[in-house]
Design a protein around this motif. Structure first.
Motif, PDB file in Angstrom:
ATOM      1  N   TYR A  40      13.092  -2.542  22.218  1.00 52.78           N
ATOM      2  CA  TYR A  40      12.311  -1.463  21.623  1.00 52.78           C
ATOM      3  C   TYR A  40      10.860  -1.470  22.093  1.00 52.78           C
ATOM      4  N   LEU A  41      10.523  -2.400  22.959  1.00 49.68           N
ATOM      5  CA  LEU A  41       9.219  -2.314  23.614  1.00 49.68           C
ATOM      6  C   LEU A  41       9.140  -1.075  24.494  1.00 49.68           C
ATOM      7  N   TYR A  42      10.307  -0.613  24.992  1.00 53.06           N
ATOM      8  CA  TYR A  42      10.314   0.644  25.748  1.00 53.06           C
ATOM      9  C   TYR A  42      11.075   1.755  25.031  1.00 53.06           C
ATOM     10  N   GLN A  43      12.015   1.407  24.153  1.00 49.47           N
ATOM     11  CA  GLN A  43      12.794   2.448  23.479  1.00 49.47           C
ATOM     12  C   GLN A  43      12.057   3.068  22.291  1.00 49.47           C
ATOM     13  N   ASP A  44      11.355   2.238  21.529  1.00 51.70           N
ATOM     14  CA  ASP A  44      10.691   2.766  20.333  1.00 51.70           C
ATOM     15  C   ASP A  44       9.587   1.808  19.880  1.00 51.70           C
ATOM     16  N   PRO A  45       8.492   1.735  20.612  1.00 53.54           N
ATOM     17  CA  PRO A  45       7.431   0.796  20.237  1.00 53.54           C
ATOM     18  C   PRO A  45       6.843   1.065  18.857  1.00 53.54           C
ATOM     19  N   GLN A  46       6.890   2.322  18.410  1.00 54.75           N
ATOM     20  CA  GLN A  46       6.364   2.629  17.082  1.00 54.75           C
ATOM     21  C   GLN A  46       7.139   1.882  15.995  1.00 54.75           C
ATOM     22  N   ALA A  47       8.444   1.728  16.187  1.00 56.72           N
ATOM     23  CA  ALA A  47       9.249   0.993  15.206  1.00 56.72           C
ATOM     24  C   ALA A  47       8.790  -0.457  15.128  1.00 56.72           C
ATOM     25  N   ILE A  48       8.459  -1.052  16.265  1.00 55.32           N
ATOM     26  CA  ILE A  48       7.952  -2.426  16.267  1.00 55.32           C
ATOM     27  C   ILE A  48       6.636  -2.502  15.515  1.00 55.32           C
ATOM     28  N   ARG A  49       5.736  -1.565  15.788  1.00 56.18           N
ATOM     29  CA  ARG A  49       4.451  -1.531  15.079  1.00 56.18           C
ATOM     30  C   ARG A  49       4.679  -1.400  13.579  1.00 56.18           C
ATOM     31  N   ASN A  50       5.640  -0.588  13.194  1.00 54.17           N
ATOM     32  CA  ASN A  50       5.948  -0.405  11.769  1.00 54.17           C
ATOM     33  C   ASN A  50       6.462  -1.687  11.128  1.00 54.17           C
ATOM     34  N   VAL A  51       7.283  -2.440  11.865  1.00 51.13           N
ATOM     35  CA  VAL A  51       7.786  -3.710  11.338  1.00 51.13           C
ATOM     36  C   VAL A  51       6.618  -4.661  11.075  1.00 51.13           C
ATOM     37  N   HIS A  52       5.704  -4.755  12.031  1.00 51.49           N
ATOM     38  CA  HIS A  52       4.529  -5.597  11.815  1.00 51.49           C
ATOM     39  C   HIS A  52       3.765  -5.158  10.568  1.00 51.49           C
ATOM     40  N   LEU A  53       3.574  -3.863  10.418  1.00 53.17           N
ATOM     41  CA  LEU A  53       2.844  -3.360   9.255  1.00 53.17           C
ATOM     42  C   LEU A  53       3.588  -3.650   7.957  1.00 53.17           C
ATOM     43  N   ASP A  54       4.913  -3.529   7.983  1.00 47.76           N
ATOM     44  CA  ASP A  54       5.699  -3.837   6.785  1.00 47.76           C
ATOM     45  C   ASP A  54       5.431  -5.276   6.322  1.00 47.76           C
ATOM     46  N   TYR A  55       5.415  -6.198   7.268  1.00 47.33           N
ATOM     47  CA  TYR A  55       5.202  -7.602   6.903  1.00 47.33           C
ATOM     48  C   TYR A  55       3.765  -7.876   6.483  1.00 47.33           C
ATOM     49  N   LEU A  56       2.818  -7.250   7.134  1.00 47.36           N
ATOM     50  CA  LEU A  56       1.424  -7.433   6.729  1.00 47.36           C
ATOM     51  C   LEU A  56       1.193  -6.897   5.323  1.00 47.36           C
ATOM     52  N   ARG A  57       1.755  -5.740   5.026  1.00 45.56           N
ATOM     53  CA  ARG A  57       1.596  -5.156   3.690  1.00 45.56           C
ATOM     54  C   ARG A  57       2.332  -5.968   2.635  1.00 45.56           C
ATOM     55  N   ALA A  58       3.337  -6.726   3.059  1.00 47.72           N
ATOM     56  CA  ALA A  58       4.072  -7.593   2.125  1.00 47.72           C
ATOM     57  C   ALA A  58       3.336  -8.895   1.861  1.00 47.72           C
ATOM     58  N   GLY A  59       2.320  -9.198   2.679  1.00 48.08           N
ATOM     59  CA  GLY A  59       1.521 -10.387   2.400  1.00 48.08           C
ATOM     60  C   GLY A  59       1.454 -11.417   3.504  1.00 48.08           C
ATOM     61  N   ALA A  60       1.951 -11.103   4.703  1.00 50.30           N
ATOM     62  CA  ALA A  60       1.914 -12.076   5.796  1.00 50.30           C
ATOM     63  C   ALA A  60       0.484 -12.303   6.285  1.00 50.30           C
ATOM     64  N   ASP A  61       0.135 -13.569   6.488  1.00 49.21           N
ATOM     65  CA  ASP A  61      -1.137 -13.938   7.108  1.00 49.21           C
ATOM     66  C   ASP A  61      -1.019 -13.993   8.627  1.00 49.21           C
ATOM     67  N   ILE A  62       0.215 -14.165   9.116  1.00 55.82           N
ATOM     68  CA  ILE A  62       0.476 -14.285  10.554  1.00 55.82           C
ATOM     69  C   ILE A  62       1.662 -13.399  10.901  1.00 55.82           C
ATOM     70  N   ILE A  63       1.535 -12.618  11.959  1.00 52.93           N
ATOM     71  CA  ILE A  63       2.674 -11.864  12.478  1.00 52.93           C
ATOM     72  C   ILE A  63       2.994 -12.361  13.885  1.00 52.93           C
ATOM     73  N   SER A  64       4.281 -12.316  14.228  1.00 51.42           N
ATOM     74  CA  SER A  64       4.744 -12.784  15.534  1.00 51.42           C
ATOM     75  C   SER A  64       5.058 -11.596  16.430  1.00 51.42           C
ATOM     76  N   THR A  65       4.656 -11.683  17.674  1.00 52.88           N
ATOM     77  CA  THR A  65       4.920 -10.601  18.612  1.00 52.88           C
ATOM     78  C   THR A  65       6.418 -10.414  18.834  1.00 52.88           C
ATOM     79  N   CYS A  66       6.789  -9.201  19.215  1.00 53.28           N
ATOM     80  CA  CYS A  66       8.209  -8.871  19.446  1.00 53.28           C
ATOM     81  C   CYS A  66       8.570  -9.240  20.888  1.00 53.28           C
ATOM     82  N   SER A  67       8.568 -10.543  21.154  1.00 48.32           N
ATOM     83  CA  SER A  67       8.744 -11.027  22.523  1.00 48.32           C
ATOM     84  C   SER A  67       9.680 -12.222  22.618  1.00 48.32           C
ATOM     85  N   TYR A  68      10.345 -12.547  21.531  1.00 44.92           N
ATOM     86  CA  TYR A  68      11.189 -13.750  21.469  1.00 44.92           C
ATOM     87  C   TYR A  68      12.168 -13.822  22.635  1.00 44.92           C
ATOM     88  N   GLN A  69      12.856 -12.716  22.940  1.00 48.28           N
ATOM     89  CA  GLN A  69      13.847 -12.707  24.019  1.00 48.28           C
ATOM     90  C   GLN A  69      13.376 -11.955  25.261  1.00 48.28           C
TER      91      GLN A  69
END
Length: 330
Positions: A40-69
């Motif tokens: 989704y780095l090329y298919q739908d990057p906005q969805a990735i950005r939204n996932v990060h925001l979901d976790y930040l709004r839930a209380g995360a102090d650290i977010i991990s980039t969408c690069s594991y694989q």
């Protein structure tokens, strides 16, 4: 920023599962691609950005980039240059989400003198060699005919690609490492990485004292401690039933080595089982967000609420992280 925050002893909250949250919240089918969420780095990057925001709004102090694989080989439909740019975009998406959230948070808490959150941190997620094989090898450490040098070249290529982005991340996260051999490879590589950000190494474990390939966790911790940039070690993507023992082992090992300043990593999966025939998670076998929060409080207490980075991995959600933060900080 990250080193300054690590001078504190209060727990830091990590985000939860990226791929599984993408699949459920944004209806993304990721099982058909070797890249999983990185597709989704090329298919739908906005969805990735939204996932990060979901976790930040839930209380995360650290977010991990969408690069594991993410790897050049995985982006086989693209040129080398295009693949590298896609990989680096995972950092940009995370920092953009962090900045969006922080602007929101400051506006919402302008009049709140009790607000205690600091600007979130970004970790560059780097999975093991087994992750790009897309056959579950990160949970066995069985890499077939791959040699020490093959695995070393794989990790070096990715670090070289991300090196221009080091100033934009607070951590490098080597995640779901299944074996002592790969821990030794990471250690050998990090000794020669200039300007390396603070790094953590977390292991997938098969039970309460062995990593997935079968070596004692204590030996794997020892293998990482000869590198000054490694600031934390621990476990991830491991069944919650084993986590209490594993983080206890990790804290005792660090203290016995005189490394009381090092942090413990703790971000298990939800305990859900994977159906390899249907290529889907059996959600009913995992623990609820409420239970995850309760267990998280117990895990934090094992290390006396000090120097622990705690979050979730596969099949944990923003609700898991929200409950975790509530239980840990009240």
């Amino acid at each position: 920023m990250s080193l300054q925050r690590l001078n504190s002893t209060k727990p830091l909250i990590l985000d939860g599962g990226t791929s599984t949250h993408l699949e459920r919240a944004y209806h993304k089918n990721l099982t058909s691609t070797v890249l999983w969420s990185s597709s989704y780095l090329y298919q739908d990057p906005q969805a990735i950005r939204n996932v990060h925001l979901d976790y930040l709004r839930a209380g995360a102090d650290i977010i991990s980039t969408c690069s594991y694989q993410a790897s050049v080989a995985g982006f086989k439909e693209f040129t080398q240059a295009e693949a590298e740019e896609l990989m680096k975009s995972s950092v940009s998406l995370a920092t953009e989400a962090r900045d969006i959230f922080w602007d929101e948070y400051q506006k919402d808490n302008k009049e709140n003198s009790q607000s205690f959150r600091d600007i979130p941190l970004v970790a560059l997620s780097l999975g093991p060699y087994g992750a790009v094989l897309c056959n579950g090898a990160e949970y066995t450490g069985d890499y077939g005919a791959a040699t020490f040098d093959d695995i070393l070249r794989f990790h070096k290529e990715r670090l070289d690609i991300y090196a221009p982005m080091f100033s934009q991340v607070d951590f490098i996260a080597f995640e779901t490492i299944p074996s002592l051999q790969e821990a030794n490879i990471i250690q050998a590589l990090l000794k020669h990485v200039p300007n390396c950000p603070p790094t953590w190494v977390s292991f997938s474990c098969r039970n309460s004292h062995l990593v997935s390939h079968g070596e004692p966790l204590t030996e794997c911790i020892n293998a990482c401690m000869d590198v000054s940039s490694v600031v934390a070690v621990g476990v991830n993507c491991t069944n919650p039933q084993h986590v209490g023992d594993l983080i206890g082992i990790t804290r005792r090992q660090l203290d016995d080595m005189g490394l009381v300043e090092k942090w413990v990593m703790c971000y298990p999966d939800s305990g859900a089982a994977w159906d390899d025939v249907r290529k889907e998670w059996i959600i009913a076998t995992g623990i609820s967000a409420d239970t995850f929060g309760t267990l998280s409080k117990e895990w934090v207490n094992i290390v006396d609420k000090k120097r622990i980075i705690i979050g979730g991995c596969c099949n944990t959600t923003p609700n898991h992280i929200r409950n975790l933060r509530l239980q840990v900080f009240g």
